[in-house]
Design an enzyme around this catalytic site. Sequence first.
Site, PDB file in Angstrom:
ATOM      1  N   GLU A 115       1.007  -1.486   0.427  1.00 19.67           N
ATOM      2  CA  GLU A 115      -0.318  -0.037   0.109  1.00 19.67           C
ATOM      3  C   GLU A 115       0.871   1.359   0.039  1.00 19.67           C
ATOM      4  O   GLU A 115       2.014   1.036   0.281  1.00 19.67           O
ATOM      5  CB  GLU A 115      -1.103   0.182   0.747  1.00 19.67           C
ATOM      6  CG  GLU A 115      -0.419  -0.008   2.715  1.00 19.67           C
ATOM      7  CD  GLU A 115      -0.334   0.646   3.632  1.00 19.67           C
ATOM      8  OE1 GLU A 115      -1.652   1.601   2.708  1.00 19.67           O
ATOM      9  OE2 GLU A 115      -1.213   0.311   4.494  1.00 19.67           O
ATOM     10  N   LYS A 169      -3.708  -1.208  13.561  1.00 13.94           N
ATOM     11  CA  LYS A 169      -2.935  -0.784  14.801  1.00 13.94           C
ATOM     12  C   LYS A 169      -3.754  -0.128  15.920  1.00 13.94           C
ATOM     13  O   LYS A 169      -4.540  -0.416  16.403  1.00 13.94           O
ATOM     14  CB  LYS A 169      -2.580   1.281  13.412  1.00 13.94           C
ATOM     15  CG  LYS A 169      -2.283   0.849  12.952  1.00 13.94           C
ATOM     16  CD  LYS A 169      -2.339   1.803  11.548  1.00 13.94           C
ATOM     17  CE  LYS A 169      -3.516   1.408  10.782  1.00 13.94           C
ATOM     18  NZ  LYS A 169      -4.450   2.911  10.051  1.00 13.94           N
TER      19      LYS A 169
HETATM   20  N1  PSU Z   1      -1.180   0.767   9.202  1.00 14.97           N
HETATM   21  C1  PSU Z   1       0.591   1.663   9.028  1.00 14.97           C
HETATM   22  N2  PSU Z   1       0.335   2.795   8.310  1.00 14.97           N
HETATM   23  C2  PSU Z   1      -0.748   3.725   8.018  1.00 14.97           C
HETATM   24  C3  PSU Z   1      -1.749   2.440   8.060  1.00 14.97           C
HETATM   25  C4  PSU Z   1      -1.548   1.263   7.775  1.00 14.97           C
HETATM   26  O1  PSU Z   1       1.519   0.881   9.110  1.00 14.97           O
HETATM   27  O2  PSU Z   1      -0.760   4.539   7.767  1.00 14.97           O
HETATM   28  C5  PSU Z   1      -2.875   2.990   6.849  1.00 14.97           C
HETATM   29  C6  PSU Z   1      -2.948   2.729   5.723  1.00 14.97           C
HETATM   30  O3  PSU Z   1      -3.295   2.833   4.532  1.00 14.97           O
HETATM   31  C7  PSU Z   1      -4.726   1.610   6.202  1.00 14.97           C
HETATM   32  C8  PSU Z   1      -4.788   2.937   7.291  1.00 14.97           C
HETATM   33  O4  PSU Z   1      -5.668   1.336   5.525  1.00 14.97           O
HETATM   34  O5  PSU Z   1      -3.938   3.695   7.483  1.00 14.97           O
HETATM   35  C9  PSU Z   1      -6.527   2.942   8.173  1.00 14.97           C
HETATM   36  O6  PSU Z   1      -7.074   4.744   8.134  1.00 14.97           O
HETATM   37  P1  PSU Z   1      -8.222   4.837   8.191  1.00 14.97           P
HETATM   38  O7  PSU Z   1      -8.397   4.734   9.867  1.00 14.97           O
HETATM   39  O8  PSU Z   1      -8.508   6.410   8.126  1.00 14.97           O
HETATM   40  O9  PSU Z   1      -9.436   3.699   7.431  1.00 14.97           O
END
Ligand code: PSU
Length: 288
Positions: free
Chosen positions: A12, A146
């Site tokens: 990603e 996370k």
């Molecule tokens: N994993 C990491 N760092 C990140 C992310 C994932 O180590 O920045 C990102 C991914 O792209 C994930 C996103 O899909 O954070 C989730 O964001 P939200 O909570 O707005 O859906």
Amino acid sequence: AIDNNKPVVALESTLISHGLPYPKNLEVAKASEDVVRSQGSIPATIAIINGKVKIGLNNNDMSILAESKNIKKVSRHNLVISLQNKDNAATTVASTIYLAALIGIKFFATGGIGGVHLDAENTFDISSDLNELSKTNMYVVCSGAKSILDLDKTYEKLETLGISRIGFNTDYMPGFWYYQTDKQVDYNYKTADELVNYLNIRENIKQDGSVLIFNPIPKEKAIKKKLIDDWIQSSIYKAKDKLINGKDLTPFLINEINILSKNETLKANMELIINNASIAGKLAAKYF
Ligand code: PSU
Ligand code: MN
């Protein structure tokens, strides 16, 4: 590579543009691709460059994503807008696996998926990563969701959505920056062969949706949960104070915690992302 049935691992780009600071982000993006290659697979980092979906980036694309200040963050709901507006945009787990599956990629690696946020019972903030994982066929190597999220609720939501929570040499769902939660995985596979066999059986019955393959951060690199919880509390407090929410919340919290931890969390984050890319490369090479 796809046409020739070669193992490809999708990566990603949101973690490059919104998850890690420059120049560490570029370092991680390149190191992730390198470890996938060293395991005998082909990396395909995914992003939107000038309004075009690109699956497999060149050095120039990588630099744009790592350095530019106005990279959009696209998930499923806002993907098409960035195509129409000819944006440069980074794809989240949700949009990356969606695009990867469209062209037949089966494996994907990231750090931690999005999930159910703390206080979601009031805000309803649940990452669309979960929804997408339930619909898209993808083998996702990650260190859980996370640490900033409500990991207990995320674990339950995964089960509700029918997303398998498979451990790769772990009995418990990892806690991203910390080694493990107290939530048991559906099964702990100890070897790549056994795990690939599980994937094959799953394909025989045509089960859809994703499989999460949990790979914890190496124990000696993990951070104590107690420390992380304190950093999370103060950064959530700050986010509320600054009225930060929606898709800006995750990047804000990650960045705040990197500062509070004097880059301990940044180091851990880099470590686990590269480690996950390596396992995905290994599994993909075995699978094909
Ligand atoms: N994993 C990491 N760092 C990140 C992310 C994932 O180590 O920045 C990102 C991914 O792209 C994930 C996103 O899909 O954070 C989730 O964001 P939200 O909570 O707005 O859906
Ligand atoms: Mn959200």
